[in-house]
Write an enzyme that holds these catalytic residues in place. Structure first.
Site, short mmCIF file in Angstrom:
data_model
loop_
_atom_site.label_atom_id
_atom_site.label_comp_id
_atom_site.label_asym_id
_atom_site.label_seq_id
_atom_site.Cartn_x
_atom_site.Cartn_y
_atom_site.Cartn_z
N PRO A 21 0.82 -1.20 0.00
CA PRO A 21 0.00 0.00 0.00
C PRO A 21 0.85 1.24 0.00
O PRO A 21 1.64 1.45 0.90
CB PRO A 21 -0.80 -0.10 1.29
CG PRO A 21 -0.49 -1.44 1.86
CD PRO A 21 0.82 -1.83 1.31
N GLU A 22 0.68 2.03 -1.01
CA GLU A 22 1.30 3.35 -1.05
C GLU A 22 0.19 4.35 -0.74
O GLU A 22 -0.92 3.96 -0.38
CB GLU A 22 1.94 3.60 -2.42
CG GLU A 22 2.98 2.53 -2.77
CD GLU A 22 3.71 2.79 -4.07
OE1 GLU A 22 3.91 3.97 -4.41
OE2 GLU A 22 4.08 1.82 -4.76
#
Length: 270
Positions: A2-3
């Site tokens: 997850p960015e």
DNA sequence: CTCCGATCCTGATGGC
DNA sequence: TGCCATCAGGATCGGA
């Protein structure tokens, strides 16, 4: 995984389902995450009401009157709101149980994520030194130009440093550099102010497009509703080594920069 | 200060 | 089909 766009997608998904509710318990099935989950976490949070869910960089901040629950999804984490009595899967390590029978459930197969309590999150060591949010005004071409002077690191590596700018990871660093036409191997300190203006615009556009698509799902990521992110279909270079550039047809190259995968088009990026 | 590599962990994938 | 090596979206840490 997850960015920033994936964390923001998660935030938007869970916020309406948890804000305003009381926490009745925190059930920890596996405390060995990036850092051990504190033994007294349940005691600290129990009985408190969720005031808001915000985000700083890739950290989700679940805010209470007495403090904040800091959640990081690591490489493989996801958060969903499910019925508290739904049987947990193997990697469902922690539940924040709410007063309406639901719970906020953390799934994290690789256990690189974190769940921490902070009375004063702004001064927490994990958060206090993070650079500007890329979607806020402090993130400007002038800022990037200024902090990059004399820096010899490759621009891609530089962008992925959370002290420089918050929330940009491997996927979006690659994608933004393609959009800006910049070779990821170039030294950060050698790029002109004009190129940083292109890069700043590209980062904002790329992140906003990814958020609008619900993030990027490569493998694990799911939004709070369990659906994958659709930005995967819009990727221009990430994971496309050997395939033709969507803009010019040149074969996309793969190189390693700072021990992470970099993808770029030799004719569109220089 | 800056930069680079090693490191935490599990699971998916591809080659043989 | 099975086994093994390799590779992942992050971020900290230690040492050069």
């Amino acid at each position: 995984m997850p960015e920033l766009p994936e964390v923001e997608t998660t935030r938007r998904g869970i916020a309406p389902l948890v804000v305003g509710h009381l926490v009745v318990d925190v059930a920890v099935r596996e405390a060995r995450l990036r850092w051990p989950v504190a033994a007294d976490l349940a005691a600290r949070v129990r009985g408190q009401r969720v005031n808001a869910v915000s985000r700083r960089s890739k950290y989700l901040l679940i805010e209470f009157a007495q403090g904040t629950l800091i959640v990081h999804l690591g490489m493989s984490g996801s958060l969903r709101v499910v019925a508290a009595d739904a049987p947990p899967g193997k990697s469902d390590h922690l539940d924040v149980v709410l007063d309406n029978g639901d719970c906020l459930r953390l799934c994290d197969p690789r256990r690189f994520g974190a769940v921490l309590w902070a009375a004063d999150p702004a001064h927490h060591p994990l958060l206090r030194d993070i650079g500007p949010e890329p979607l806020e005004a402090a993130f400007s071409a002038d800022y990037l130009f200024y902090v990059s002077r004399k820096r010899k690191r490759a621009i891609k590596d530089f962008l992925m440093d959370s002290h420089v700018v918050a929330g940009v990871g491997n996927i979006y660093a690659n994608e933004a550099l393609f959009a800006a036409g910049i070779d990821p191997r170039r030294a950060a300190g050698r790029l002109s102010r004009a190129r940083y203006a292109q890069l700043q615009t590209a980062i904002v556009a790329t992140l906003n497009a990814a958020i609008a698509a619900g993030g990027t799902t490569l493998r694990d990521f799911r939004g709070a509703d369990g659906r994958p992110g659709y930005f995967s279909h819009a990727l221009q270079v990430y994971g496309r080594a050997g395939e033709p550039c969507r803009r010019c047809g040149t074969v996309i190259r793969h190189v390693t920069i700072g021990s992470r995968s970099a993808f770029f088009c030799r004719s569109c990026q220089s």
